[in-house]
Scaffold this motif. Structure first.
Motif, PDB file in Angstrom:
ATOM      1  N   THR A 161       0.835  -1.199   0.000  1.00  0.00           N
ATOM      2  CA  THR A 161       0.000   0.000   0.000  1.00  0.00           C
ATOM      3  C   THR A 161       0.871   1.251   0.000  1.00  0.00           C
ATOM      4  N   LEU A 162       0.504   2.205  -0.826  1.00  0.00           N
ATOM      5  CA  LEU A 162       1.260   3.443  -0.952  1.00  0.00           C
ATOM      6  C   LEU A 162       1.191   4.262   0.322  1.00  0.00           C
ATOM      7  N   SER A 163       2.360   4.713   0.805  1.00  0.00           N
ATOM      8  CA  SER A 163       2.423   5.591   1.968  1.00  0.00           C
ATOM      9  C   SER A 163       3.677   6.440   1.865  1.00  0.00           C
ATOM     10  N   SER A 164       3.635   7.619   2.472  1.00  0.00           N
ATOM     11  CA  SER A 164       4.787   8.512   2.437  1.00  0.00           C
ATOM     12  C   SER A 164       5.977   7.911   3.185  1.00  0.00           C
ATOM     13  N   ALA A 165       5.711   7.231   4.305  1.00  0.00           N
ATOM     14  CA  ALA A 165       6.791   6.629   5.093  1.00  0.00           C
ATOM     15  C   ALA A 165       7.527   5.555   4.303  1.00  0.00           C
ATOM     16  N   LEU A 166       6.765   4.741   3.567  1.00  0.00           N
ATOM     17  CA  LEU A 166       7.392   3.674   2.790  1.00  0.00           C
ATOM     18  C   LEU A 166       8.230   4.248   1.654  1.00  0.00           C
ATOM     19  N   LEU A 167       7.735   5.283   0.994  1.00  0.00           N
ATOM     20  CA  LEU A 167       8.505   5.920  -0.074  1.00  0.00           C
ATOM     21  C   LEU A 167       9.819   6.489   0.471  1.00  0.00           C
ATOM     22  N   GLU A 168       9.745   7.170   1.616  1.00  0.00           N
ATOM     23  CA  GLU A 168      10.957   7.740   2.206  1.00  0.00           C
ATOM     24  C   GLU A 168      11.929   6.653   2.638  1.00  0.00           C
ATOM     25  N   THR A 169      11.411   5.544   3.118  1.00  0.00           N
ATOM     26  CA  THR A 169      12.272   4.435   3.531  1.00  0.00           C
ATOM     27  C   THR A 169      12.982   3.817   2.338  1.00  0.00           C
ATOM     28  N   ILE A 170      12.251   3.645   1.229  1.00  0.00           N
ATOM     29  CA  ILE A 170      12.846   3.043   0.029  1.00  0.00           C
ATOM     30  C   ILE A 170      13.993   3.897  -0.490  1.00  0.00           C
ATOM     31  N   PHE A 171      13.818   5.216  -0.503  1.00  0.00           N
ATOM     32  CA  PHE A 171      14.829   6.100  -1.079  1.00  0.00           C
ATOM     33  C   PHE A 171      15.882   6.567  -0.073  1.00  0.00           C
ATOM     34  N   PHE A 172      15.812   6.077   1.166  1.00  0.00           N
ATOM     35  CA  PHE A 172      16.851   6.401   2.146  1.00  0.00           C
ATOM     36  C   PHE A 172      18.187   5.867   1.633  1.00  0.00           C
ATOM     37  N   LYS A 173      19.232   6.653   1.750  1.00  0.00           N
ATOM     38  CA  LYS A 173      20.504   6.364   1.082  1.00  0.00           C
ATOM     39  C   LYS A 173      21.114   5.023   1.458  1.00  0.00           C
ATOM     40  N   ASN A 174      20.865   4.551   2.655  1.00  0.00           N
ATOM     41  CA  ASN A 174      21.497   3.311   3.098  1.00  0.00           C
ATOM     42  C   ASN A 174      20.690   2.058   2.803  1.00  0.00           C
ATOM     43  N   THR A 175      19.526   2.200   2.159  1.00  0.00           N
ATOM     44  CA  THR A 175      18.717   1.020   1.839  1.00  0.00           C
ATOM     45  C   THR A 175      19.139   0.458   0.480  1.00  0.00           C
TER      46      THR A 175
END
Length: 263
Positions: A161-175
């Motif tokens: 499910t789309l969420s702002s938290a998940l998007l930010e987590t995916i694009f976090f530099k260390n992921t």
């Protein structure tokens, strides 16, 4: 004339009906494969040349008709070269369990009643706004009816499910998923770390990075919409139809997404 027409109708058999239906299905499948890509423009161009050839034949313009006839005679080989990606995709679909999962061909999708998932724009805008503040690079793609299955297959399946938290987590530099693009369909994040085609447009500004060039490349070939958050400047760009709208605000992003994706 009436006799010939009546004679043709009398000899119209079940095989003729099956023949017409098969041709209609093939035309529909080809249209679905080339829809929303540059291939449809090439196909229309070849069709126009064929019409012109028929006209000059009727007018008995022999030299021009001969030149166009030679062009049409090698048209099959040209079509194989031009439509190679679409032909490959079609053959792959035919070979991947055609009787167990015929939904992949989408032959009757247009005629079936189906419920569409509505895109939630606010989580995307919130995530892009926060990533812009922290200068977190991001590339988000939205399909608008065109087939992005080839793009999705290059990444990692998410189906969440789309969420702002998940998007930010995916694009976090260390992921491990932060490189590449995220594909969003309806209210779902379909895949992450997807590889997009890079634009070969020679007029692209030299200061644009790979994310912007990839967003341009995809939107030049499909009807998709892409959002790019710059890792260097933190600016937000919206890309549609091979055009970039630079450094837009969160409000402008929301308004443009609403217009482009509302249908």
């Amino acid at each position: 004339m009436n006799f010939l027409l009546l004679n043709g109708l009398l000899h119209f058999s079940v095989i003729d009906v099956v023949d017409i239906l098969l041709v209609a299905v093939i035309i529909y499948v080809v249209f679905k494969l080339v829809k929303n890509t540059n291939a449809i423009r090439i196909f229309l161009g070849i069709f126009v040349i064929y019409i012109i050839w028929q006209v000059v034949e009727l007018l008995q313009m022999r030299l021009l008709a001969d030149i166009l006839g030679k062009f049409i005679s090698v048209g099959v080989l040209a079509l194989v070269v031009v439509f190679q990606p679409e032909i490959r995709r079609f053959l792959l679909l035919l070979g991947s369990q055609p009787f167990k999962d015929t939904s992949k061909l989408n032959l009757f999708k247009h005629f079936s009643a189906r419920k569409k998932s509505l895109l939630q724009i606010d989580p995307v805008v919130q995530a892009c706004s926060r990533m812009a503040q922290t200068k977190t690079g991001a590339l988000i793609v939205f399909g608008r009816g065109g087939d992005l299955s080839d793009i999705i297959e290059t990444g990692e399946a998410i189906n969440s499910t789309l969420s702002s938290a998940l998007l930010e987590t995916i694009f976090f530099k260390n992921t491990p998923l932060h490189d590449g693009a995220v594909v969003v369909n309806g209210n779902k994040i379909v895949a992450a770390r997807c590889i997009l085609p890079v634009s070969s447009n020679p007029n692209i500004a030299p200061n644009l990075g790979l994310r912007h060039r990839s967003a341009l490349g995809l939107t030049e070939l499909t009807d998709a919409v892409a959002i790019v958050v710059s890792e260097q400047t933190g600016s937000i760009s919206l890309v549609d139809g091979g055009n970039i709208h630079y450094n837009i605000s969160a409000t402008e992003l929301r308004e443009n997404l609403d217009k482009l994706l509302s249908n």
